[in-house]
Design an enzyme around this catalytic site. Structure first.
Site: not given
Ligand code: APR
Ligand code: PHB
Length: 395
Positions: A72, A201, A293, A297, A385
């Site tokens: 991704h 998200y 979550p 990580k 991220y």
């Protein structure tokens, strides 16, 4: 029985450590208190940093990951009814993440260990660590009705948040830094194509939502819910309509709502134990730290610890570098606290807190807008991220 390293726990941390030590020619035994089937039935998160993927290749378990993992290059952020894309690769000097379920990572590691005949004891009860502060620690447990004793040089505590390792260290020698969040995540696994080809998200006044995936035919969805919510009170219809209400309309159009395969609630918390070692006992992965979550990580933090510990032990056994023993905690903690900070920040930014006043809500809405609109904000999100390369403790 004797081994060099007794590994407590056969989650991803323990199995990956066992695999790396094998490649370094260091003998280790794994002691796990559940069955292998039970370990493989746990559904966990599914995003791997590039450093974690590289480490799995180094451990010799990258073949299926390379075939089935989904690379991704971006994530999407829902903000009320708007959908924004963060180009992770563009804002992180070419890096990306790989979507591959933690259960699959565990399965690959277990199969590799079985293939070379690594010694593992599953279904072990009454696991106890003795004299970790001496030069000759040992582990005892009951297996198939008989008491087993394993003498070793080092113990790796890879037994998760509720294991025996952390409890084997005198409380006055540890500091535990904790933060709980007043909600959990209600998660659903469903045999449907994912809503989008990237993760979404979503921040919404009704609460956070996340659309993730395990493959192009298996989706994983979460919604923020009260910590004490009973998943059984959530019919599939109730879940799908709560999820839809929190996502931008442009995304909801592609949502396929088939019956769920699994539904569960996970409370969110952050926790770090310092130091991560006591004598010859090392705490690794969830045994030492927990992150919510939101930043994806957990597994990569565990892999970071494992990488450091494998190199420390290789340096000790092969080069006699005793000084590396002292490097484990500070090397791991630097990375740990960066991820704890990022996971905490993302959690605050995207969730609705029950006691939040109008001022705080507006500050957070402004912070999210700034993050999405500015190059600095996008870069900070993307860099954190995708994560940073794993530290080389031996350098
Ligand atoms: N004795 C032996 N084994 C134990 C004991 C014990 N007393 N207590 C727990 N275990 C086992 C558990 O059954 C589990 O299989 O230790 C293992 C710990 O595995 P995880 O909880 O998966 O922890 P870890 O391997 O560090 O993996 C970290 O898992 O929870 C996620 O977000 C987290 O992705 C991260 C990853
Ligand atoms: C998941 O796929 O389960 C998942 C993905 C991203 C997260 C958390 C969980 O941040």
């Amino acid at each position: 029985m004797r081994t060099s390293v007794a590994i407590i726990g056969a989650g991803p941390s323990g199995l990956l450590l066992g695999q790396l030590l094998y490649r370094h020619g260091i003998d280790a035994v794994i002691i796990e208190h559940r069955s292998a089937e039970h370990v493989l039935s746990r559904i966990r998160a599914g995003v791997l940093e590039s450093g974690t993927v590289a480490l799995l290749h180094e451990a010799g378990v990258g073949e299926r990951l390379a075939r089935k993992g989904l690379v991704h290059h971006g994530i999407k952020i829902g903000d009320q009814n708007a959908l924004h894309r963060i180009d992770l690769t563009h804002y992180s000097q070419g890096r990306h993440v790989t979507v591959y379920g933690q259960t699959e990572v565990t399965r690959d590691l277990m199969e590799a260990r079985t293939a070379w005949g690594g010694v593992s004891f599953y279904d072990a009860s009454d696991v106890a660590i003795h004299e970790p502060d001496s030069t000759s620690p040992y582990v005892t447990f009951v297996h198939e009705g008989g008491e087993v004793r394993i003498d070793c040089d080092y113990v790796a505590g890879c037994d998760g948040a509720h294991g025996v390792s952390r409890r084997s260290i005198p409380a006055e020698r540890l500091s535990v830094f904790e933060h709980t969040y007043p909600f959990g995540w209600l998660g659903v696994l469903s045999e449907t194509p994912p809503i989008d080809d990237e993760l979404i998200y979503a921040r919404h006044e009704q609460g956070f939502a996340l659309c993730s995936m395990r493959s192009m035919t298996l989706s994983r969805y979460y919604i923020q819910a009260p910590r004490d919510e009973n998943p059984e009170d959530w019919s599939d219809d109730r879940f799908w309509s709560a999820l839809s209400a929190r996502l931008p309309e442009s995304a909801v159009r592609a949502l396929t709502t088939d019956p769920s395969l699994e539904k569960s609630l996970a409370p969110l918390r952050s926790s770090v134990t310092e130091p991560m070692q006591y004598g010859r006992l090392f705490l690794v992965g969830d045994a030492a730290h927990i992150v919510p979550p939101t930043g994806a990580k957990g597994l990569s933090l565990a892999a970071g610890d494992v990488s450091v510990l494998a190199r420390v032990l290789a340096g000790l056994y092969h080069q006699g570098r005793q000084e590396l023993l002292q490097a484990y905690t500070p090397t791991c903690l630097e990375r740990v606290w960066k991820s704890v900070r990022f996971s905490w920040w993302m959690t605050h930014l995207l969730h609705s807190f029950p006691e939040e006043d109008g001022f705080t809500r507006r500050i957070k809405a402004a912070e999210l807008k700034y993050t999405l609109e500015s190059v600095a904000g996008r870069t900070a999100l993307a860099e954190n991220y995708v994560g940073s390369p794993l530290a080389d403790v031996t350098g």
